[in-house]
Design an enzyme around this catalytic site. Structure first.
Site, PDB file in Angstrom:
ATOM      1  N   HIS A 384     117.422  38.410 -67.970  1.00 25.27           N
ATOM      2  CA  HIS A 384     116.365  38.106 -68.933  1.00 25.27           C
ATOM      3  C   HIS A 384     116.890  37.595 -70.264  1.00 25.27           C
ATOM      4  CE1 HIS A 384     112.671  39.549 -66.951  1.00 25.27           C
ATOM      5  NE2 HIS A 384     113.452  40.438 -66.371  1.00 25.27           N
ATOM      6  N   LYS A 577     104.960  39.140 -81.257  1.00 21.69           N
ATOM      7  CA  LYS A 577     106.075  39.434 -80.354  1.00 21.69           C
ATOM      8  C   LYS A 577     107.032  40.354 -81.100  1.00 21.69           C
ATOM      9  CE  LYS A 577     106.513  34.964 -79.953  1.00 21.69           C
ATOM     10  NZ  LYS A 577     106.675  34.442 -78.623  1.00 21.69           N
ATOM     11  N   ARG A 578     108.029  40.872 -80.387  1.00 20.58           N
ATOM     12  CA  ARG A 578     109.040  41.699 -81.058  1.00 20.58           C
ATOM     13  C   ARG A 578     109.579  40.962 -82.282  1.00 20.58           C
ATOM     14  NH1 ARG A 578     113.938  42.268 -78.623  1.00 20.58           N
ATOM     15  NH2 ARG A 578     113.356  40.688 -77.101  1.00 20.58           N
ATOM     16  N   LYS A 583     113.599  34.987 -82.747  1.00 23.95           N
ATOM     17  CA  LYS A 583     112.200  34.588 -82.535  1.00 23.95           C
ATOM     18  C   LYS A 583     111.607  33.935 -83.795  1.00 23.95           C
ATOM     19  CE  LYS A 583     111.382  38.173 -79.025  1.00 23.95           C
ATOM     20  NZ  LYS A 583     110.944  37.428 -77.833  1.00 23.95           N
ATOM     21  N   THR A 688     106.339  35.225 -72.364  1.00 25.31           N
ATOM     22  CA  THR A 688     105.109  35.256 -71.551  1.00 25.31           C
ATOM     23  C   THR A 688     103.871  35.215 -72.445  1.00 25.31           C
ATOM     24  OG1 THR A 688     105.262  37.674 -71.418  1.00 25.31           O
ATOM     25  CG2 THR A 688     106.066  36.415 -69.517  1.00 25.31           C
ATOM     26  N   LYS A 692     100.007  33.401 -72.081  1.00 23.34           N
ATOM     27  CA  LYS A 692      98.713  34.059 -72.324  1.00 23.34           C
ATOM     28  C   LYS A 692      97.878  33.235 -73.310  1.00 23.34           C
ATOM     29  CE  LYS A 692     101.132  38.355 -71.588  1.00 23.34           C
ATOM     30  NZ  LYS A 692     101.998  39.316 -72.281  1.00 23.34           N
TER      31      LYS A 692
END
Length: 846
Positions: A384, A577-578, A583, A688, A692
């Protein structure tokens, strides 16, 4: 009392309503009146609260137990069917499952939501009000856990014989509170009362050993003895499929010590802590997800968790394999890989490899070659991440201390692997030190868990095409030379049930109406047929109305949890998100700071021409990740200033949404219009949440990273706001940065300076901003290329502002986003895993 009842009459009226409904056990009730009686039965005869109470909380637990009655029947039938047919079965091992609320999902998948809504109406409640009472199961953290939960939903929906295994964390990761100092962490309380969905299996208990030593028997066989032994107790959670009778299991392990491990003599002597030492140690194992590992005790606890999951699950798998053989005199172990597939979700369950070897050799008496053949043909591994810090490496000293027998086995795997490479691929002789499992660097000898997975598993897969290509070309390139066919791609997916059908009912109804079928819910490819209607003004009007309803619901939620009022007519721009530097929530907030500064400099007339925007950011920063917590604080501080600035707050709001989890996402995602997936290219394996958002008609601003690449291909380049460096450019850009060749964009410098000026308070942001400066060095040098990508990011945001002004065009793009999302169903992903990795087939209940 519930608002619905107050609206219908007095508290006395409620009592009268309840008195009219008899408490009758009817586990398979289908009619609303029967269901109401069954709910009332559970309130009376499965009591968890004082008598005569039927407040919303009690109504939730009674309703959940009524739904569970139906699930248990299907569950037992599924278990019996698998036992009779004896199919090959997949066992999915994951440290995380981010399940979300179960009630909405269960009544939706069972197709009984209308019946339950009517039954609860008879009891004086709305179904929506009761579902709000449920706490999210705190069994996960981010995308890894949510993916695992989507996979379980698809396994059941496709009627595949597959189970999940995980740990029953009492306090989860943490509940996020926002205070004046930023993020604070407190323990999750999801099990403070109990979970109505889990069934303890008191007959499923396995011993788990830690520490001790290895005993060599006269015949040369080995046995792990001594140390401390605790019990793994199974708790099962039913996983229903959508419109299928198949109901699979998520088996969660709880750690407990035995009564005989409680020293009564010591306790009576006043030595209370030492009397219950093993009980205390057992409770630590499933206390929290990812305990801090800065200390040796922390590392030991994390390793204990991982081994506890692997050992309990494999002992259970072997027991079930033996049971299915139906009492054969001699077990044919060669059949094991034809009946069992084990999937490791990331490196956390890597210890399954030496544990399966140990169980086969030490407990079942197999030789090395036979045990290795079985292990290799049974276990597959999903990677991952390409982030070096996320590729687990465990200290050999800690491993020897906790798991001495496993280290012997890992040493032997390593030795045989080296020998195999030397004899079959002599050209890789110089690479062996990088390829081997044990890194014997005298300063820090470690076990490389990703290497152990690649060496031992029959298949290794990435989770998006770009990610899988990077694995083969870079991270695992030399392994590809040894095993050219071992590596695959399985692009992630999401369940369309939870992530569109149930969380966005208005949009789902419109899709069903225009497609003239609801078959898209389990055949998401049908969404492509929306393309032919994308220019229809009638569809566009309905689509906009559905979006506005979701935006109003989101605005109400934000007001409720933050006190900030937001305008549903502004562009809703969301990143959830985290919190992690790769990110790049920092890029997002720097962009917001620059936007705020420019708005302040405009005349009132100029501001009126801008596109009003509400920027929402949510996510948890790991408790010890200092820079991530600084980013959370910055978002909060910027919001506090912007949202109270009367000149600007009609044109810009910035909101940090606290305690992001699945239930929060189910409100945010349907209400979003733009979502940010802006990681440094080559660093996000898949993502992911991007799927969505796209599925719910939200447009994406993003880099060519992870699954963004495939989403853009599917929905069309014109419907995606692209910016930023590409993955193949990143290494060169970092090198140029180190050489001092980076020339920052004036807008980037302006945004940083504005923060440094104290415009957002007195908090010292210099350590965070310093990470974006300098040419190299730890915590400096802008490793994640925020500065390089800032100008193209701001240019892309300007294109967003312009596009949003043409609402007809924007709505068409939104429709095309949903229409192009068919590929991203977890049903497609799991179908590929089943066929191409696990070799399992549908085993549908008759």
């Amino acid at each position: 009392m519930a608002d619905t009842v107050k609206a219908n009459g007095s508290v006395t009226d409620r009592v009268k309503i309840l008195e009219k409904i008899p408490p009758v056990a009817n586990p398979q009730a289908t009619e609303p009146a029967e269901i109401a009686s069954n709910i009332k039965y559970h309130a009376h005869y499965s009591p968890h609260f004082s008598p005569y109470k039927f407040e919303p909380e009690q109504a939730f637990y009674a309703t959940a137990e009524s739904v569970r009655d139906q699930l248990i029947k299907q569950w037992n039938d599924t278990y019996s069917h698998y036992h009779k047919v004896k199919p090959k079965q997949t066992y999915y091992l994951s440290m995380e499952y981010l399940q979300g609320r179960a009630l909405t999902n269960a009544v939706g998948n069972l197709d009984v939501q209308d019946a339950y809504a009517n039954a609860l109406k008879q009891l004086g409640y709305a179904l929506e009000e009761i579902t709000e009472q449920e706490k999210d199961a705190a069994l996960g953290n981010g995308g890894l856990g949510r993916l695992a939960s989507c996979f379980l939903d698809s396994m059941a929906t496709l009627s595949l014989p597959a189970w999940g295994y995980g740990l029953r964390y009492r306090y989860g990761l943490f509940k996020q509170l926002m205070t004046k100092t930023g993020q604070e962490e407190i323990a999750e309380d999801w099990l403070e009362k109990f979970s109505p969905w889990e069934i303890p299996r008191h007959d499923v208990i396995f011993p788990i050993r830690f520490f001790g030593q290895v005993e060599i028997n006269p015949n040369g066989s080995r046995k792990w003895i001594g140390g401390e032994v605790i019990q793994a107790v199974a708790y099962d959670v039913p996983i229903p499929g959508y419109k299928t009778k198949n109901t699979n299991s998520l088996r969660l392990w709880e750690a407990k010590a035995r009564a005989e491990d409680f020293n009564l003599f010591e306790f009576n002597d006043g030595k209370y802590e030492s009397a219950a030492l093993l009980h205390s140690r057992a409770q630590q194992i499933c206390a929290v997800l990812y305990p801090g590992d800065a200390t040796e005790d922390g590392k030991l606890l994390r390793l204990k968790q991982q081994y506890f999951l692997c050992s309990a699950s494999l002992q259970d798998i072997i027991t079930r394999f033996k049971e299915r053989l139906g009492g054969k005199d001699k077990i044919q172990w060669s059949e094991f890989p034809f009946k069992v597939a084990v999937q490791l979700n990331d490196t956390h369950p890597t210890l399954s490899i030496p544990e399966l070897m140990r169980l086969l050799m030490d407990d079942e008496g197999l030789g090395w070659d036979e045990a290795w053949d079985i292990t290799n043909r049974t276990i597959a591994y999903t990677n991952h991440t390409v982030l070096p810090e996320a590729l687990e490496k465990w200290s050999q000293a800690v491993m020897w201390k906790l798991l001495p027998r496993h280290m012997e086995i890992i040493e032997e795997i390593d030795k045989r692997f080296i020998k195999m490479v030397q004899s079959t691929k002599p050209e890789l002789e110089g690479k062996i030190s990088d390829l081997r499992v044990l890194d014997s660097n005298p300063q820090k000898p470690v076990v490389r868990m990703a290497n152990l997975c690649v060496v031992s598993a029959h298949t290794v897969n990435g989770v998006a095409q770009l990610h899988s290509d990077i694995l083969k070309a870079e991270l695992f390139s030399d392994y590809v030379k040894v095993w050219p066919t071992k590596f695959q791609n399985k692009t992630n997916g999401i369940t369309p049930r939870r992530w569109l059908k149930f969380c966005n009912p208005e949009l789902s109804s419109i899709i069903t109406k225009w497609l003239k079928t609801d078959q898209w819910v389990n055949n998401l490819d049908l969404l492509v047929n929306l393309r032919q209607f994308a220019d229809s003004s009638e569809l566009q009007a309905e689509w906009e109305a559905a979006k506005l309803a979701s935006k109003q619901r989101l605005a109400n939620y934000v007001l409720q949890v933050t006190g900030v009022g937001i305008d549903p007519n502004s562009l809703f721009d969301i990143q959830i998100k985290r919190i992690h530097e790769y990110k790049r929530q920092l890029l997002n907030i720097l962009g917001a700071v620059y936007r705020y500064k420019k708005l302040k400099e405009m005349s009132p007339a100029e501001r009126e021409k801008t596109t009003p925007r509400t920027i929402m950011i949510g996510g948890k920063a790991f408790a010890t990740y200092t820079n991530a917590k600084r980013i959370v604080k910055l978002v909060s501080d910027v919001g506090a200033v912007v949202n109270t600035d009367p000149e600007v707050n009609a044109f810009l709001k910035v909101v940090f949404v606290p305690n992001y989890n699945v239930s929060v996402a189910e409100v945010l995602i349907p209400g979003s219009e733009l979502s940010q997936h802006i990681s440094t290219a080559g660093m996000e394996a898949s993502g992911t949440s991007n799927m969505k958002f796209a599925l719910n008609g939200c447009l994406i601003i993003g880099t060519l990273d992870g699954a963004n690449v495939e989403i853009r291909e599917e929905i069309g380049q014109d419907n995606f706001f692209l910016f930023g460096a590409t993955a193949d450019e990143v290494p060169r850009l970092r090198k140029e940065r180190e050489q001092g060749l980076f020339k920052p964009d004036p807008r980037f410098e302006e945004a940083k300076q504005f923060i440094k000026s104290g415009a957002f308070g007195s908090y010292d942001y210099s350590p965070l901003l310093d990470s974006l400066e300098g040419n190299s060095g730890f915590g400096r040098g802008d490793y994640f290329l925020v500065g390089y990508d800032f100008p193209s990011y701001m240019d892309a945001q300007a294109r967003v502002d312009e596009a949003y002004k043409d609402r007809k065009k924007w709505t068409k793009m939104s429709i095309l986003s949903t229409a192009g999302s068919g590929k991203f169903s977890s049903d497609r992903t799991i179908g590929q895993y089943a066929k191409e990795i696990w070799k399992i087939e549908e085993c549908r209940l008759p």
